[in-house]
Write a protein that holds these residues in place. Structure first.
Motif, mmCIF file in Angstrom:
data_model
loop_
_atom_site.group_PDB
_atom_site.id
_atom_site.type_symbol
_atom_site.label_atom_id
_atom_site.label_comp_id
_atom_site.label_asym_id
_atom_site.label_seq_id
_atom_site.Cartn_x
_atom_site.Cartn_y
_atom_site.Cartn_z
ATOM 1 N N GLY A 19 0.795 -1.225 0.000
ATOM 2 C CA GLY A 19 0.000 0.000 0.000
ATOM 3 C C GLY A 19 0.822 1.266 0.000
ATOM 4 O O GLY A 19 0.272 2.365 -0.012
ATOM 5 N N THR A 20 2.145 1.134 -0.007
ATOM 6 C CA THR A 20 3.012 2.317 0.011
ATOM 7 C C THR A 20 2.840 3.136 -1.257
ATOM 8 O O THR A 20 2.772 4.359 -1.210
ATOM 9 C CB THR A 20 4.488 1.895 0.178
ATOM 10 N N GLY A 21 2.763 2.465 -2.406
ATOM 11 C CA GLY A 21 2.579 3.161 -3.679
ATOM 12 C C GLY A 21 1.285 3.949 -3.706
ATOM 13 O O GLY A 21 1.243 5.080 -4.178
ATOM 14 N N LYS A 22 0.224 3.353 -3.175
ATOM 15 C CA LYS A 22 -1.076 4.028 -3.128
ATOM 16 C C LYS A 22 -0.984 5.302 -2.293
ATOM 17 O O LYS A 22 -1.474 6.353 -2.693
ATOM 18 C CB LYS A 22 -2.129 3.086 -2.558
ATOM 19 N N ARG A 23 -0.345 5.198 -1.128
ATOM 20 C CA ARG A 23 -0.201 6.388 -0.269
ATOM 21 C C ARG A 23 0.620 7.463 -0.975
ATOM 22 O O ARG A 23 0.297 8.650 -0.897
ATOM 23 C CB ARG A 23 0.424 6.005 1.068
ATOM 24 N N PHE A 24 1.679 7.055 -1.672
ATOM 25 C CA PHE A 24 2.545 8.014 -2.360
ATOM 26 C C PHE A 24 1.794 8.704 -3.503
ATOM 27 O O PHE A 24 1.785 9.924 -3.598
ATOM 28 C CB PHE A 24 3.801 7.304 -2.884
#
Length: 132
Positions: A19-24
């Protein structure tokens, strides 16, 4: 006549990220730069692809000087985006400039939900054509 733009093709395996990409991608300053520099509003998430074998060697051809820099706000690190396509659909490969970021992973952003549009699930193979 349009100039020839070099391309590199990757085949990767879809996998679920953390989910890091989504947050970024959802950060306002990231969304704005993608809109300004790549010309589309990104779907709030990334398509994660794992590379193996020859694909790892080809990944080294993604020279940051040939990409589009995503300039960070204070407290964040930069990334480089490369225009790309999957089955003719506009997208971009994003390579975070993060210490320890895995070399066998590429993240794809797009104006649409690629998993849904292309019927992708974990373990499926996907070919991405990156324009340098």
């Amino acid at each position: 006549m349009a100039p020839f733009l070099p391309q590199v093709t990757f085949e990767g395996t879809v996998f679920s990220g953390k989910g890091t990409g989504k947050r970024f991608v959802s950060l306002p300053w990231v969304t704005l730069q993608i809109e300004q520099k790549l010309g589309f509003t990104p779907y709030s998430g990334t398509l994660n692809l794992r590379l193996t074998g020859q694909e790892l060697i080809k990944r080294k051809s993604l020279d940051p000087k040939q990409g589009i820099t995503i300039t960070p706000e204070s407290g964040f690190l930069p990334g480089t985006a490369y225009r790309a396509s999957i089955q003719g659909l506009e997208c971009a490969v994003v390579v975070p400039d993060v210490p320890g970021y895995p070399q066998d992973v590429i993240e794809v952003i797009s104006p649409i939900y690629l998993r849904g549009k292309l019927g992708l699930s974990d373990g499926k193979k996907v070919t991405v054509v990156v324009t340098l």
